[in-house]
Scaffold this motif. Structure first.
Motif, PDB file in Angstrom:
ATOM      1  N   GLU A  22       0.831  -1.199   0.000  1.00  0.00           N
ATOM      2  CA  GLU A  22       0.000   0.000   0.000  1.00  0.00           C
ATOM      3  C   GLU A  22       0.869   1.254   0.000  1.00  0.00           C
ATOM      4  OE1 GLU A  22      -3.137   2.156   2.973  1.00  0.00           O
ATOM      5  OE2 GLU A  22      -3.298  -0.020   2.725  1.00  0.00           O
ATOM      6  N   ASP A  23       1.927   1.247   0.798  1.00  0.00           N
ATOM      7  CA  ASP A  23       2.832   2.393   0.824  1.00  0.00           C
ATOM      8  C   ASP A  23       3.499   2.584  -0.520  1.00  0.00           C
ATOM      9  OD1 ASP A  23       2.221   2.888   3.460  1.00  0.00           O
ATOM     10  OD2 ASP A  23       3.957   1.797   4.242  1.00  0.00           O
ATOM     11  N   LYS A  24       3.877   1.492  -1.177  1.00  0.00           N
ATOM     12  CA  LYS A  24       4.501   1.585  -2.500  1.00  0.00           C
ATOM     13  C   LYS A  24       3.521   2.161  -3.510  1.00  0.00           C
ATOM     14  CE  LYS A  24       7.611  -2.299  -1.717  1.00  0.00           C
ATOM     15  NZ  LYS A  24       7.927  -3.676  -2.063  1.00  0.00           N
ATOM     16  N   ASP A  25       2.261   1.712  -3.493  1.00  0.00           N
ATOM     17  CA  ASP A  25       1.249   2.227  -4.424  1.00  0.00           C
ATOM     18  C   ASP A  25       0.986   3.700  -4.188  1.00  0.00           C
ATOM     19  OD1 ASP A  25       0.954  -0.144  -5.773  1.00  0.00           O
ATOM     20  OD2 ASP A  25      -0.789  -0.791  -4.618  1.00  0.00           O
ATOM     21  N   ASN A  26       0.949   4.120  -2.930  1.00  0.00           N
ATOM     22  CA  ASN A  26       0.669   5.516  -2.628  1.00  0.00           C
ATOM     23  C   ASN A  26       1.829   6.425  -3.002  1.00  0.00           C
ATOM     24  OD1 ASN A  26      -1.983   5.316  -1.775  1.00  0.00           O
ATOM     25  ND2 ASN A  26      -1.390   4.777   0.307  1.00  0.00           N
ATOM     26  N   ALA A  27       2.981   5.837  -3.285  1.00  0.00           N
ATOM     27  CA  ALA A  27       4.120   6.633  -3.712  1.00  0.00           C
ATOM     28  C   ALA A  27       3.977   7.053  -5.174  1.00  0.00           C
ATOM     29  CB  ALA A  27       5.410   5.839  -3.518  1.00  0.00           C
ATOM     30  N   HIS A  28       3.055   6.444  -5.898  1.00  0.00           N
ATOM     31  CA  HIS A  28       2.856   6.741  -7.317  1.00  0.00           C
ATOM     32  C   HIS A  28       1.825   7.849  -7.503  1.00  0.00           C
ATOM     33  CE1 HIS A  28       5.257   3.349  -8.601  1.00  0.00           C
ATOM     34  NE2 HIS A  28       4.581   2.577  -7.767  1.00  0.00           N
ATOM     35  N   ASP A  29       2.029   8.631  -8.543  1.00  0.00           N
ATOM     36  CA  ASP A  29       1.031   9.614  -8.962  1.00  0.00           C
ATOM     37  C   ASP A  29       0.307   9.069 -10.180  1.00  0.00           C
ATOM     38  OD1 ASP A  29       1.518  11.578  -7.045  1.00  0.00           O
ATOM     39  OD2 ASP A  29       3.132  12.467  -8.224  1.00  0.00           O
ATOM     40  N   TYR A  30      -1.021   9.128 -10.121  1.00  0.00           N
ATOM     41  CA  TYR A  30      -1.852   8.663 -11.225  1.00  0.00           C
ATOM     42  C   TYR A  30      -2.593   9.852 -11.822  1.00  0.00           C
ATOM     43  CZ  TYR A  30      -1.141   4.013  -9.228  1.00  0.00           C
ATOM     44  OH  TYR A  30      -0.595   2.859  -8.743  1.00  0.00           O
ATOM     45  N   TYR A  31      -2.824   9.791 -13.114  1.00  0.00           N
ATOM     46  CA  TYR A  31      -3.626  10.792 -13.807  1.00  0.00           C
ATOM     47  C   TYR A  31      -4.770  10.074 -14.493  1.00  0.00           C
ATOM     48  CZ  TYR A  31       0.003  14.118 -12.787  1.00  0.00           C
ATOM     49  OH  TYR A  31       0.878  14.918 -12.121  1.00  0.00           O
ATOM     50  N   VAL A  32      -5.934  10.720 -14.501  1.00  0.00           N
ATOM     51  CA  VAL A  32      -7.144  10.141 -15.072  1.00  0.00           C
ATOM     52  C   VAL A  32      -7.541  10.961 -16.287  1.00  0.00           C
ATOM     53  CG1 VAL A  32      -9.558   9.554 -14.650  1.00  0.00           C
ATOM     54  CG2 VAL A  32      -7.896   9.426 -12.778  1.00  0.00           C
ATOM     55  N   LYS A  33      -7.752  10.267 -17.416  1.00  0.00           N
ATOM     56  CA  LYS A  33      -8.222  10.935 -18.627  1.00  0.00           C
ATOM     57  C   LYS A  33      -9.624  10.415 -18.948  1.00  0.00           C
ATOM     58  CE  LYS A  33      -5.675  11.011 -22.412  1.00  0.00           C
ATOM     59  NZ  LYS A  33      -5.106  10.617 -23.737  1.00  0.00           N
ATOM     60  N   TYR A  34     -10.564  11.343 -19.057  1.00  0.00           N
ATOM     61  CA  TYR A  34     -11.926  11.024 -19.475  1.00  0.00           C
ATOM     62  C   TYR A  34     -12.072  11.460 -20.929  1.00  0.00           C
ATOM     63  CZ  TYR A  34     -12.888  10.857 -14.427  1.00  0.00           C
ATOM     64  OH  TYR A  34     -12.873  10.567 -13.091  1.00  0.00           O
ATOM     65  N   THR A  35     -12.537  10.553 -21.781  1.00  0.00           N
ATOM     66  CA  THR A  35     -12.795  10.876 -23.177  1.00  0.00           C
ATOM     67  C   THR A  35     -14.262  10.582 -23.463  1.00  0.00           C
ATOM     68  OG1 THR A  35     -10.544  10.230 -23.753  1.00  0.00           O
ATOM     69  CG2 THR A  35     -12.114  10.445 -25.562  1.00  0.00           C
TER      70      THR A  35
END
Length: 128
Positions: A22-35
């Motif tokens: 969980e800590d490793k996943d939270n270290a990532h930044d995600y971006y969401v694209k809606y089309t």
């Protein structure tokens, strides 16, 4: 001597402790694209609701297609877009398609959820 053994034990223990998944996943930044793309005759504005890094946002457009990118968000974020073309009474054949794409740490976007050719779209994807 016991103190040194305890100190050595604690030092070695800390060396082998790692972050949880969980800590490793939270270290990532995600971006969401809606089309979104709409098919049909020219029609008045449509209301869209999307989940963003700032909460749920509502906006209106008369465009037949668009894409919007939001973020960064963390693991556990629930991406959602919804809109309803069935409210367009008198505009025959109005229907839409929507796609949710996710990018992690500036990697290319990948499609995670899609709905096509529907009058009512409610599309959701949870980042895990």
């Amino acid at each position: 001597m016991k103190f040194l053994n305890l100190l050595l034990f604690l030092t070695l223990s800390l060396m082998f402790v790692s972050c949880s998944d969980e800590d490793k996943d939270n270290a990532h930044d995600y971006y969401v694209k809606y089309t979104v793309s709409l098919v049909g005759q020219n029609y008045p504005r449509i209301e869209y609701n999307v989940s963003t890094d700032q909460g749920v946002q509502t906006f209106y457009t008369t465009e037949h297609s668009f894409e919007k990118v939001y973020g960064p968000v963390k693991s556990g974020f629930v991406a959602n877009i919804n809109f309803d073309c069935s409210e367009l009474k008198g505009y025959a054949g109005a229907y839409g398609s929507a796609t949710i794409e996710i990018s992690r740490d500036n990697e290319p976007f990948s499609i995670k959820a899609t709905e096509q050719y529907k009058t009512n779209i409610n599309l959701t994807y949870k980042i895990e």
